[in-house]
Design a protein around this motif. Structure first.
Motif, short mmCIF file in Angstrom:
data_model
loop_
_atom_site.label_atom_id
_atom_site.label_comp_id
_atom_site.label_asym_id
_atom_site.label_seq_id
_atom_site.Cartn_x
_atom_site.Cartn_y
_atom_site.Cartn_z
N ASP A 271 -21.14 -43.33 2.98
CA ASP A 271 -20.30 -43.17 4.37
C ASP A 271 -20.02 -41.83 4.86
O ASP A 271 -19.33 -41.37 5.65
N TRP A 272 -21.35 -40.95 4.46
CA TRP A 272 -21.52 -39.67 5.00
C TRP A 272 -22.85 -39.27 5.09
O TRP A 272 -23.39 -38.51 5.62
N GLY A 273 -23.73 -40.32 4.52
CA GLY A 273 -25.12 -40.03 4.57
C GLY A 273 -26.15 -41.26 5.04
O GLY A 273 -25.83 -42.13 5.16
N PRO A 274 -27.47 -40.76 5.54
CA PRO A 274 -28.19 -41.76 6.07
C PRO A 274 -28.95 -42.52 5.09
O PRO A 274 -29.13 -42.62 3.72
N GLN A 275 -29.36 -43.77 5.38
CA GLN A 275 -30.41 -44.53 4.56
C GLN A 275 -31.80 -43.87 4.72
O GLN A 275 -32.42 -44.64 5.53
N SER B 106 -14.33 -28.06 -5.07
CA SER B 106 -14.56 -29.03 -4.35
C SER B 106 -15.74 -30.01 -4.82
O SER B 106 -15.93 -29.62 -5.94
N ASN B 107 -15.93 -31.10 -4.05
CA ASN B 107 -17.06 -31.77 -4.75
C ASN B 107 -18.53 -31.52 -4.11
O ASN B 107 -18.42 -31.50 -2.83
N TRP B 108 -19.32 -31.85 -4.80
CA TRP B 108 -20.77 -31.28 -4.53
C TRP B 108 -21.63 -32.50 -4.40
O TRP B 108 -21.46 -33.46 -5.36
N ILE B 109 -22.35 -32.69 -3.36
CA ILE B 109 -23.16 -33.71 -3.10
C ILE B 109 -24.57 -33.23 -2.82
O ILE B 109 -24.85 -31.98 -2.60
N PRO B 110 -25.77 -33.83 -2.86
CA PRO B 110 -27.08 -33.22 -2.68
C PRO B 110 -27.15 -32.57 -1.31
O PRO B 110 -26.71 -33.10 -0.26
N ALA B 111 -27.82 -31.38 -1.34
CA ALA B 111 -27.66 -30.48 -0.07
C ALA B 111 -28.62 -30.86 1.14
O ALA B 111 -28.85 -30.30 2.02
N ASP B 112 -29.34 -31.92 0.73
CA ASP B 112 -30.48 -32.43 1.61
C ASP B 112 -30.70 -33.92 1.47
O ASP B 112 -30.83 -34.13 0.19
N LYS C 157 -20.93 -42.37 9.42
CA LYS C 157 -21.24 -43.14 8.74
C LYS C 157 -19.86 -44.08 7.90
O LYS C 157 -20.08 -44.92 7.27
N ASN C 158 -18.83 -43.42 8.32
CA ASN C 158 -17.71 -44.21 7.93
C ASN C 158 -17.16 -45.15 8.80
O ASN C 158 -17.05 -44.68 9.94
N VAL D 35 -23.75 -34.36 10.54
CA VAL D 35 -22.93 -35.24 10.56
C VAL D 35 -21.63 -35.07 10.54
O VAL D 35 -21.11 -33.95 10.08
N ALA D 36 -20.71 -36.04 11.04
CA ALA D 36 -19.17 -36.13 10.96
C ALA D 36 -18.82 -36.44 9.52
O ALA D 36 -19.20 -37.36 8.98
N SER D 37 -18.23 -35.54 8.71
CA SER D 37 -17.98 -35.91 7.43
C SER D 37 -16.61 -35.14 6.92
O SER D 37 -16.07 -34.33 7.51
N TRP D 38 -16.38 -35.06 5.47
CA TRP D 38 -15.32 -34.44 4.78
C TRP D 38 -15.79 -32.98 4.27
O TRP D 38 -14.94 -32.34 3.71
N SER D 39 -16.92 -32.76 4.87
CA SER D 39 -17.50 -31.05 4.48
C SER D 39 -16.56 -30.06 4.93
O SER D 39 -15.94 -30.46 6.10
#
Length: 825
Positions: A165-169, A319-325, A546-547, A611-615
């Protein structure tokens, strides 16, 4: 050991075609096609959907090479792939070596007898992960996230690459980490386990060294430690068994501390295996000497959940870490350090490596060790049902777990192994329990995350705590998101559309996820949306949200707080300050309750695409308002206001171990700066505690007629130095009688840096400072500027700039400017 890298220039093609194209390894199909101009940038406009065919196709990579001299003469020679993504069939010189089906594992194949003296050809055929997922999903459906390509849980591949809900397919395909030849003596290291034992101010470092069973004899193992200041000492022993342990005492250890609690000295540990004077194999590590435990003790609220380092309880701020790319091979060392340093600069001391991404590369943990960032490490399972009843799947995961636990267990930064993200919560409160056909998979979940996986972890790393899921109460399927014990994820403010005030009803023992979305800065939006698309409901803007209800949730909460913005740039600004205000409201509340709540990890630090996100840091590393706010609300010394108009409570939260002495000044004044009441009092803020300063009931001053024109200001002073300032109001920001603040700015530059001093004739709410044409991180930003006070912000001068250029490029915005160009209410 001898090695020959096979990374670098390769060729690739779509399967069953004749055109071989140049490729780069590490890399992937998308990035290679993009470099060749064969696909449009997937991050721009709606190009994501235009490149879906890439992951739906099969691809082949090949490399022709000559073996380095001396390598064929070794006792053994293997092809080593550190990261094959994901369904790969590997052949050398026309002979099949084997298959890979897990991007998180290392694969090794014996190639000694297959290598030629001249040219060799390595061929790796990758099958489509999307087609595989669809085939498996048709056989047995595994529930997952609604934004993802279905079937991802069947495959050991980063879940978010199928969409989130913040990342592309955009699931990558290719060789995403190093690939090489290795060869060596018959004797070889199969494992090195570094441990440390602390007692009476000394540390005993041990290295348990394992070698191939048929190679024992005539071998020596050596452990060398080099201190942070360059001193060296060592121990060695004859290897007379498959497993040998070496001990080194460290008499005056320099302890490693999380960011904000002390320094991060790192020792170099070198383990070598030798035959006589010949070094057969060497492994290098960085060690931080520290103790770390997750303390859970019964108390008046239930059971604590507190990380303790070197005997000192740590309030986890992070904070929470997601893949950076979305394409991880594009992440440069410089960019990765920018993100980790950005966390440290905002006083963060913990990152949660979230279970929907992947186990990060060594360089990530190197940076966390250096910057004092504790790592909550999820295993890679998230928000889905997995085929944990499948023996082959479990065997695959077992290797994955063992390899990654062994790889990371020595890290000073490693704080916790966590089984998964939100899956226990899913089994209790989501739709999964209603699907009776999943009952056997709930049994398999219970067996795996509460028995099998903790046993694997304990065998490989007995020194690091295992936690079954996030959130969890550590009692299977009982109140996984409760507040009595364990950790919690609180999403009612975002998904449930609750007001920010709802945070104050929450007292989790550890808040490991909560968040609110914002748009990225306008400069980032320009990277994917043309100006004609600058509208929250435009097609392109919704492609980069994506949300499903994200934009409406954002705007709805925005209009609860602010007036309708007059244009799109104002809307972007308001979205960012709204996010910052919301997360600040929650964190300040939980830090005031630090005797009950032991940590907050907001969702999320970073993005994988624009993207629009929680970051709080966008895809380009730009600081959103939230990141600046984090520097204030995560400061070791926090001044906060518990507003309950007309009552205002003032608190000082001190994370330091030593007490702090200073003063608090408070005032009630009009937005134009006319004082109505005020005072000053001394404060002694105890270490690692929250100290109430006072509860100021201002009912005698605040009326229905004037509440829209009033502000309560609290300041924290030590000597003549202002440490912090906070403001609180008696009406929603949208109802305040804001007038044009007429902010003035005095700018100066000294060759390396610049400073800007701001003043206003009336209160300027949430002041944003930017430089047109440059990305700059300011010392502070998105702050309230009361009338009659000055705020000075600093920054590094962009290359070639001087003070005059800063003054010309300076742009100042406040809430007033978001709804009105000129004077008025």
């Amino acid at each position: 050991m001898k090695t020959q890298s096979l990374s670098g220039a390769w060729q690739f093609r779509q399967a069953e075609t004749d055109e071989w194209l140049p490729a780069t390894v590490p890399g992937g199909v998308h990035t290679d096609l993009l470099a060749l101009g064969r696909i449009p940038d997937p991050f721009v406009g709606d190009n994501e959907r235009r490149v879906q065919w890439v992951a739906e196709a099969d691809w082949e990579f090949r490399r022709r090479f000559t073996v380095d001299a001396g390598l064929p003469a070794q006792s053994w020679v293997e092809l080593v792939g550190d990261g094959l993504d994901t369904l790969a069939t590997v052949s050398l010189n026309g002979r099949a070596l084997g298959r890979a089906d897990n991007m998180f594992r290392q694969y090794r194949w014996d190639v000694k007898e297959l290598l030629h003296a001249g040219e060799n050809e390595l061929l790796i055929a990758f099958a489509s992960p999307v087609r595989y997922a669809a085939e498996q999903q048709a056989t047995r459906a595994m529930p997952g996230v609604s934004q993802a390509i279905p079937g991802g849980p069947h495959l050991r591949k980063a879940p978010c690459q199928f969409g989130w809900d913040w990342g592309p397919q955009l699931p990558p395909i290719g060789i995403w980490q190093d690939i090489r030849l290795e060869g060596g003596d018959q004797a070889r290291l199969t494992d090195v386990h570094l441990r440390q034992s602390h007692h009476d101010g000394e540390v005993d470092v041990t290295a348990t060294v394992s070698v191939m069973p048929d190679a024992v004899g005539g071998l020596t193992a050596r452990l060398q430690l080099i201190t942070p200041d360059g001193q060296s000492f060592a121990a060695e022993t004859v290897v007379d068994d498959e497993t040998t342990t070496l001990h080194l005492p460290v008499l005056r250890p320099q302890l490693w501390w999380p960011n904000g609690y002390g320094e991060q000295p790192l020792y170099e540990a070198i383990v070598t295996l030798q035959r006589g004077d010949i070094e057969i194999e060497r492994r290098d590590y960085r060690l931080g000497l520290r103790t770390l435990e997750l303390r859970q003790e019964e108390d008046e609220w239930g059971r604590s959940f507190e990380f303790v380092v070197n005997g000192v309880p740590i309030f986890a701020k992070g904070s929470n870490w997601i893949p950076a790319d979305s394409f991880p091979t594009r992440i440069t060392d410089e960019y990765l350090e920018t993100l980790i340093r950005g966390a440290a600069e905002t006083h963060q001391n913990m990152l949660r490596v979230w279970g929907g991404g992947f186990y990060e590369e060594e360089r990530f943990y190197d940076l966390c060790d250096r910057y004092g960032i504790l790592v909550w490490q999820d295993f890679i399972f998230s928000c889905s049902v997995y085929p944990l009843d499948d023996a082959a799947f479990l065997d695959n995961v077992h290797v994955e777990v063992e390899e990654n636990v062994r790889r990371l267990r020595h890290r000073a930064s490693l704080a916790l192994w966590c089984g998964n993200n939100e899956m226990e919560w899913g089994w209790v409160d989501w739709a999964w329990p209603k699907q009776r056909e999943l009952d056997d998979l709930k049994v398999a979940y219970d067996r795996f995350f509460h028995h099998t996986l903790p046993a694997w972890c304990a065998a490989a790393d007995p020194d690091t705590t295992y936690w079954p899921s996030s959130p969890s109460s550590d009692t299977p399927f009982e109140a996984p998101n409760g507040q009595r014990q364990g950790d919690a994820h609180y999403w009612d403010v975002w998904h449930g559309r609750q007001p920010f005030t709802a945070y104050r009803a929450q007292y989790p023992r550890f808040m490991s996820e909560f968040g609110f979305q914002a748009l990225p800065p306008l400069a980032t939006i320009r990277a994917y949306a043309a100006e004609d698309d600058w509208n929250m409901t435009s097609y392109v803007m919704e492609q980069h949200q994506k949300n499903a209800s994200g934009n409406s949730l954002m705007v709805g909460q925005m209009l609860d707080t602010f007036r309708l913005p007059q244009d799109f740039p104002s809307l972007v600004y308001l979205s960012m300050v709204l996010q910052a205000e919301g997360i600040r409201y929650g964190v300040e509340h939980w830090r005031r309750a630090r005797d009950r709540v032991a940590g907050t990890l907001y969702w999320q630090l970073n993005d994988c695409w624009p993207v629009a996100s929680w970051s709080s840091l966008d895809y380009f590393g730009r600081w959103k308002a939230l990141h600046y706010a984090a520097r204030r609300f995560y400061a070791p010394l926090l001044l906060s206001i518990e507003d309950d108009p007309p009552r205002q409570g003032v608190f000082v939260t001190n994370d330091r171990r030593e007490p702090w002495d200073g003063r608090v000044r408070w005032s009630l004044e009009t937005l134009a700066g006319v004082g109505l009441a005020g005072g000053e009092q001394a404060v002694q803020a105890a270490g690692q505690a929250t100290t109430p300063v006072g509860a100021f009931d201002l009912a005698d001053y605040v009326t229905d007629d004037n509440r829209r024109d009033l502000v309560f200001i609290a300041e924290l002073w030590q000597g003549d130095q202002l440490q912090a300032r906070q403001a609180a109001y008696f009406a929603p920001t949208k109802h305040l009688q804001l007038v044009e603040p007429r902010v003035t700015a005095d700018c100066a530059g000294d060759g390396q840096s610049f400073h800007v001093t701001l003043r206003g004739r009336s209160l300027a709410r949430l002041v944003e400072v930017t430089l047109e044409g440059a990305d700059v991180v300011f010392s502070d930003n998105y702050f309230d500027l009361p009338a009659g006070r000055a705020v000075t912000v600093t920054g590094d001068l962009p290359a070639g700039w001087d003070g005059a250029r800063v003054a010309a490029a300076l742009r100042i915005r406040s809430v007033y400017d978001s709804f009105q160009q000129h004077g008025g209410n």
